[in-house]
Motif scaffolding. Structure first.
Motif: not given
Length: 127
Positions: A44-45, A48-49, A51, A53, A115
């Motif tokens: 999940r991080r 976000l990192a 940017e 979807s 990730h």
């Protein structure tokens, strides 16, 4: 059983044909049964990192090529009797680590990891 020919354990890397066959089998099974993302905070991080979807993440996975191969196949510690494969991809100028498994035949495929790479990924088929 999934129809993927695997490299003998003594070889360090799969050959490009094996990788292409895995990716095709992954895509076909994904289209038929779906894709499950392992629920890890690190994944999940990563979104976000980067940017991006969840839909962008699926698009990146769908664009994987044998040149993006990193390692594998390895025995899957989550799904007994299955294997996972490791890939890397540049996303928004950052290196992403991706770990995929076909899972069981007729069932959804798995993405265990998506990730930021914790270390430099070595791509055996990129020049």
């Amino acid at each position: 059983m999934n129809d993927v020919t695997l490299t003998p354990a003594f070889q360090l890397v799969a050959n490009p044909e094996e990788i292409a066959h895995f990716l095709q089998a992954f895509q076909t099974q994904k289209d038929e049964a779906g894709l499950v993302f392992y629920p890890r905070g690190k994944n999940r991080r990563g979104l976000l990192a980067l940017e991006i979807s969840a839909r962008d993440r699926e698009r990146v996975i769908g664009q994987l090529r044998p040149e993006d191969y990193y390692k594998g196949p390895h025995d899957d510690g989550v799904l007994a009797g299955q294997q996972y494969w490791e890939f890397g991809k540049q996303v928004n100028s950052r290196e992403v680590y991706i770990k995929l498994s076909l899972g069981r035949e007729g069932c959804a495929v798995f993405c265990y990891s998506f990730h930021l790479a914790a270390r430099k990924i070595i791509y055996p088929y990129q020049s």
